[in-house]
Write a protein that holds these residues in place. Structure first.
Motif, PDB file in Angstrom:
ATOM      1  N   TYR A  57       0.840  -1.199   0.000  1.00 27.07           N
ATOM      2  CA  TYR A  57       0.000   0.000   0.000  1.00 27.07           C
ATOM      3  C   TYR A  57       0.875   1.249   0.000  1.00 27.07           C
ATOM      4  O   TYR A  57       0.651   2.186  -0.783  1.00 27.07           O
ATOM      5  CB  TYR A  57      -0.903  -0.031   1.232  1.00 27.07           C
ATOM      6  CG  TYR A  57      -1.680   1.231   1.511  1.00 27.07           C
ATOM      7  CD1 TYR A  57      -2.960   1.406   1.006  1.00 27.07           C
ATOM      8  CD2 TYR A  57      -1.143   2.243   2.306  1.00 27.07           C
ATOM      9  CE1 TYR A  57      -3.678   2.567   1.280  1.00 27.07           C
ATOM     10  CE2 TYR A  57      -1.850   3.394   2.576  1.00 27.07           C
ATOM     11  CZ  TYR A  57      -3.122   3.558   2.062  1.00 27.07           C
ATOM     12  OH  TYR A  57      -3.822   4.707   2.329  1.00 27.07           O
ATOM     13  N   SER A  58       1.884   1.276   0.860  1.00 26.93           N
ATOM     14  CA  SER A  58       2.751   2.448   0.961  1.00 26.93           C
ATOM     15  C   SER A  58       3.546   2.661  -0.312  1.00 26.93           C
ATOM     16  O   SER A  58       3.676   3.799  -0.794  1.00 26.93           O
ATOM     17  CB  SER A  58       3.701   2.293   2.159  1.00 26.93           C
ATOM     18  OG  SER A  58       2.971   2.173   3.375  1.00 26.93           O
ATOM     19  N   LEU A  59       4.087   1.592  -0.894  1.00 26.80           N
ATOM     20  CA  LEU A  59       4.856   1.726  -2.130  1.00 26.80           C
ATOM     21  C   LEU A  59       3.991   2.263  -3.267  1.00 26.80           C
ATOM     22  O   LEU A  59       4.403   3.155  -4.015  1.00 26.80           O
ATOM     23  CB  LEU A  59       5.449   0.371  -2.531  1.00 26.80           C
ATOM     24  CG  LEU A  59       6.619  -0.145  -1.690  1.00 26.80           C
ATOM     25  CD1 LEU A  59       6.973  -1.569  -2.109  1.00 26.80           C
ATOM     26  CD2 LEU A  59       7.843   0.759  -1.828  1.00 26.80           C
ATOM     27  N   LEU A  60       2.781   1.731  -3.391  1.00 27.62           N
ATOM     28  CA  LEU A  60       1.905   2.135  -4.483  1.00 27.62           C
ATOM     29  C   LEU A  60       1.451   3.581  -4.318  1.00 27.62           C
ATOM     30  O   LEU A  60       1.555   4.401  -5.251  1.00 27.62           O
ATOM     31  CB  LEU A  60       0.698   1.198  -4.549  1.00 27.62           C
ATOM     32  CG  LEU A  60      -0.372   1.512  -5.602  1.00 27.62           C
ATOM     33  CD1 LEU A  60       0.226   1.593  -6.997  1.00 27.62           C
ATOM     34  CD2 LEU A  60      -1.489   0.474  -5.554  1.00 27.62           C
ATOM     35  N   MET A  61       0.954   3.926  -3.152  1.00 27.81           N
ATOM     36  CA  MET A  61       0.383   5.251  -2.961  1.00 27.81           C
ATOM     37  C   MET A  61       1.453   6.336  -2.892  1.00 27.81           C
ATOM     38  O   MET A  61       1.305   7.416  -3.488  1.00 27.81           O
ATOM     39  CB  MET A  61      -0.484   5.269  -1.695  1.00 27.81           C
ATOM     40  CG  MET A  61      -1.646   4.295  -1.754  1.00 27.81           C
ATOM     41  SD  MET A  61      -2.690   4.602  -3.209  1.00 27.81           S
ATOM     42  CE  MET A  61      -3.470   2.997  -3.415  1.00 27.81           C
ATOM     43  N   LEU A  62       2.543   6.073  -2.196  1.00 25.11           N
ATOM     44  CA  LEU A  62       3.600   7.076  -2.134  1.00 25.11           C
ATOM     45  C   LEU A  62       4.326   7.187  -3.469  1.00 25.11           C
ATOM     46  O   LEU A  62       4.791   8.278  -3.833  1.00 25.11           O
ATOM     47  CB  LEU A  62       4.588   6.736  -1.008  1.00 25.11           C
ATOM     48  CG  LEU A  62       4.022   6.846   0.406  1.00 25.11           C
ATOM     49  CD1 LEU A  62       5.090   6.486   1.430  1.00 25.11           C
ATOM     50  CD2 LEU A  62       3.488   8.252   0.678  1.00 25.11           C
ATOM     51  N   GLY A  63       4.421   6.077  -4.205  1.00 23.30           N
ATOM     52  CA  GLY A  63       4.998   6.162  -5.540  1.00 23.30           C
ATOM     53  C   GLY A  63       4.197   7.089  -6.429  1.00 23.30           C
ATOM     54  O   GLY A  63       4.752   7.953  -7.132  1.00 23.30           O
ATOM     55  N   LEU A  64       2.874   6.937  -6.404  1.00 25.42           N
ATOM     56  CA  LEU A  64       2.011   7.818  -7.193  1.00 25.42           C
ATOM     57  C   LEU A  64       2.121   9.269  -6.722  1.00 25.42           C
ATOM     58  O   LEU A  64       2.157  10.193  -7.541  1.00 25.42           O
ATOM     59  CB  LEU A  64       0.559   7.344  -7.089  1.00 25.42           C
ATOM     60  CG  LEU A  64       0.237   6.008  -7.768  1.00 25.42           C
ATOM     61  CD1 LEU A  64      -1.180   5.567  -7.411  1.00 25.42           C
ATOM     62  CD2 LEU A  64       0.402   6.107  -9.278  1.00 25.42           C
ATOM     63  N   ALA A  65       2.194   9.467  -5.403  1.00 30.67           N
ATOM     64  CA  ALA A  65       2.302  10.822  -4.865  1.00 30.67           C
ATOM     65  C   ALA A  65       3.607  11.486  -5.303  1.00 30.67           C
ATOM     66  O   ALA A  65       3.622  12.673  -5.667  1.00 30.67           O
ATOM     67  CB  ALA A  65       2.203  10.790  -3.344  1.00 30.67           C
ATOM     68  N   LEU A  66       4.704  10.742  -5.278  1.00 30.93           N
ATOM     69  CA  LEU A  66       5.996  11.309  -5.671  1.00 30.93           C
ATOM     70  C   LEU A  66       6.019  11.656  -7.160  1.00 30.93           C
ATOM     71  O   LEU A  66       6.588  12.680  -7.556  1.00 30.93           O
ATOM     72  CB  LEU A  66       7.111  10.330  -5.332  1.00 30.93           C
ATOM     73  CG  LEU A  66       7.424  10.190  -3.834  1.00 30.93           C
ATOM     74  CD1 LEU A  66       8.280   8.965  -3.573  1.00 30.93           C
ATOM     75  CD2 LEU A  66       8.111  11.442  -3.303  1.00 30.93           C
ATOM     76  N   VAL A  67       5.407  10.818  -7.977  1.00 32.38           N
ATOM     77  CA  VAL A  67       5.309  11.124  -9.404  1.00 32.38           C
ATOM     78  C   VAL A  67       4.512  12.412  -9.605  1.00 32.38           C
ATOM     79  O   VAL A  67       4.893  13.292 -10.396  1.00 32.38           O
ATOM     80  CB  VAL A  67       4.681   9.950 -10.177  1.00 32.38           C
ATOM     81  CG1 VAL A  67       4.346  10.364 -11.604  1.00 32.38           C
ATOM     82  CG2 VAL A  67       5.625   8.755 -10.183  1.00 32.38           C
ATOM     83  N   PHE A  68       3.404  12.544  -8.878  1.00 26.57           N
ATOM     84  CA  PHE A  68       2.592  13.753  -9.002  1.00 26.57           C
ATOM     85  C   PHE A  68       3.356  14.976  -8.510  1.00 26.57           C
ATOM     86  O   PHE A  68       3.280  16.054  -9.125  1.00 26.57           O
ATOM     87  CB  PHE A  68       1.288  13.596  -8.226  1.00 26.57           C
ATOM     88  CG  PHE A  68       0.321  14.720  -8.430  1.00 26.57           C
ATOM     89  CD1 PHE A  68      -0.483  14.758  -9.558  1.00 26.57           C
ATOM     90  CD2 PHE A  68       0.220  15.757  -7.514  1.00 26.57           C
ATOM     91  CE1 PHE A  68      -1.372  15.812  -9.770  1.00 26.57           C
ATOM     92  CE2 PHE A  68      -0.668  16.809  -7.713  1.00 26.57           C
ATOM     93  CZ  PHE A  68      -1.464  16.830  -8.853  1.00 26.57           C
TER      94      PHE A  68
END
Length: 385
Positions: free
Chosen positions: A269-280
């Motif tokens: 969950y953390s990898l997926l959501m924080l990955g998307l947040a960092l890309v944004f």
């Protein structure tokens, strides 16, 4: 240090999305009985309406850590760390009073729900102690928590009530019915969310870099997190208590693949959501247009928005019930009861319509408060909300 607008833009985005989830919870017809991520009963539209809001809490917690780092760099002294401690205490007090009343509209406080404000407040208190350490050490502690806390799944259910409560406050979401008139729901245990905050704090160093260096770094780290998510999810052996599996259609199999666990936040969950947040964060860095300027208005006053939107969401639910022919006498009360009559509810398109209306309504209020807050730096109380 100049304010970094991509932080406000990203925080504004997740605040806007967050309101959708809360509106769905209180207004959508199946919300009282249906788990939106249960693939045996949900629909893709309901699943994705819930899933997209998974971005909110980890991004909010991560950026709370980042903002704490940037704030402490301006005044890296004991007084600054003491303010972080006081702010944590204020957030906990708000969670137990103003925020929980917004959840339940129950003056007797028969239900206390510890959610993201509890996690951020407690995290700030611990961070006020850890902030003496070098940022790389804090990053190591945060990553250790994020990557390692899923090992605690192996800990059996604790039977002793006091020990179980302590374990829940720190590590595992749990529900406690202490009496017919008082219930405690620990939704956001402190330590797993602290890991995300600590990584966000250490990532503050990236925002000290010039934008031309920061943007590609954020993008590479975000894509790396997403790549690691895909790899570990395919292996299906560690990182989330709910493995994915083949479903009745390819679309539902994909939904199973991205259906990661939030309570508490798993590694995947953390990898997926924080990955998307960092890309944004990377894509919106130094981008100025109508959308980013609007999102910045919300992102500059997150606590003001959070508190106000909960009251408006709850009032919307009551207004919905009254418009559908129910009376105040029909509104139920008691532990774990939002006060929604069993037959009340609206369709998903109507939920979206009311959500957009609420976000638009909040815009001038957030803009006014943001300007008022900036114009009155001498008012120390404004720093807490």
């Amino acid at each position: 240090m100049n304010r970094i607008t991509t932080i406000d833009v990203t925080r504004g985005l997740v605040m806007v999305i967050m309101a959708l989830d809360h509106m769905r919870d209180l207004l959508h017809t199946p919300a009282l009985t249906q788990d939106p991520t249960d693939l045996s009963t949900t629909t893709p539209a309901i699943f994705l309406t819930r899933w997209i809001t998974h971005l909110c809490a980890p991004t909010f917690v991560f950026l709370s850590g980042t903002s704490a780092y940037l704030s402490l760099q301006k005044r890296n002294n004991p007084a600054a760390r003491q303010f972080l401690l006081r702010r944590g205490l204020v957030l906990l007090l708000l969670e137990l009073t103003v925020v929980n009343f917004a959840f339940w509209f129950d003056i007797q406080f028969r239900t206390i729900m510890l959610q993201v404000i509890y996690a951020i407040g407690g995290g700030f208190m611990l961070l006020s102690l850890l902030a003496k350490l070098p940022a790389r050490w804090i990053a190591g502690i945060g990553l250790f928590i994020i990557f390692g806390h899923n090992l605690l799944q192996a800990v059996p259910q604790i039977t002793n009530q006091t020990a179980r409560l302590g374990w829940a406050l720190l590590f595992r979401s749990d529900l406690f019915v202490f009496s017919p008139s008082f219930t405690l729901l620990v939704g956001y245990p402190l330590i797993p969310w602290l890991g995300i905050m600590l990584v966000g704090y250490a990532s503050g160093r990236l925002f000290e870099l010039p934008a031309e260096q920061r943007k590609p770094l954020l993008l590479r780290i975000g894509l790396g997190a997403l790549g690691l998510f895909v790899l570990l999810r395919f292996i299906n052996a560690y990182g989330d208590p709910a493995p994915w599996s083949a479903q009745k259609t390819g679309l539902f199999t994909f939904l199973s693949f991205i259906n990661v666990s939030k309570y508490p936040p798993s590694l995947l969950y953390s990898l997926l959501m924080l990955g998307l947040a960092l890309v944004f964060l990377s894509l919106t860095d130094r981008v100025s247009n109508t959308i980013t300027r609007v999102l910045t208005v919300y992102g500059k006053v997150p606590m003001f928005y959070y508190i106000l939107h909960w009251y408006l969401v709850h009032l919307s639910m009551i207004g919905m019930a009254l418009l559908q022919g129910y009376s105040f006498a029909d509104i139920p009360a008691g532990p774990l009861n939002f006060g929604r009559p069993a037959g009340a509810g609206v369709s998903l398109p109507v939920v979206y319509l009311v959500w957009i209306s609420l976000v638009i309504f909040l815009y001038p209020l957030c803009r006014w408060y943001g300007r008022y807050k900036s114009a009155h730096p001498e008012n120390g109380l404004l720093r807490y909300i």
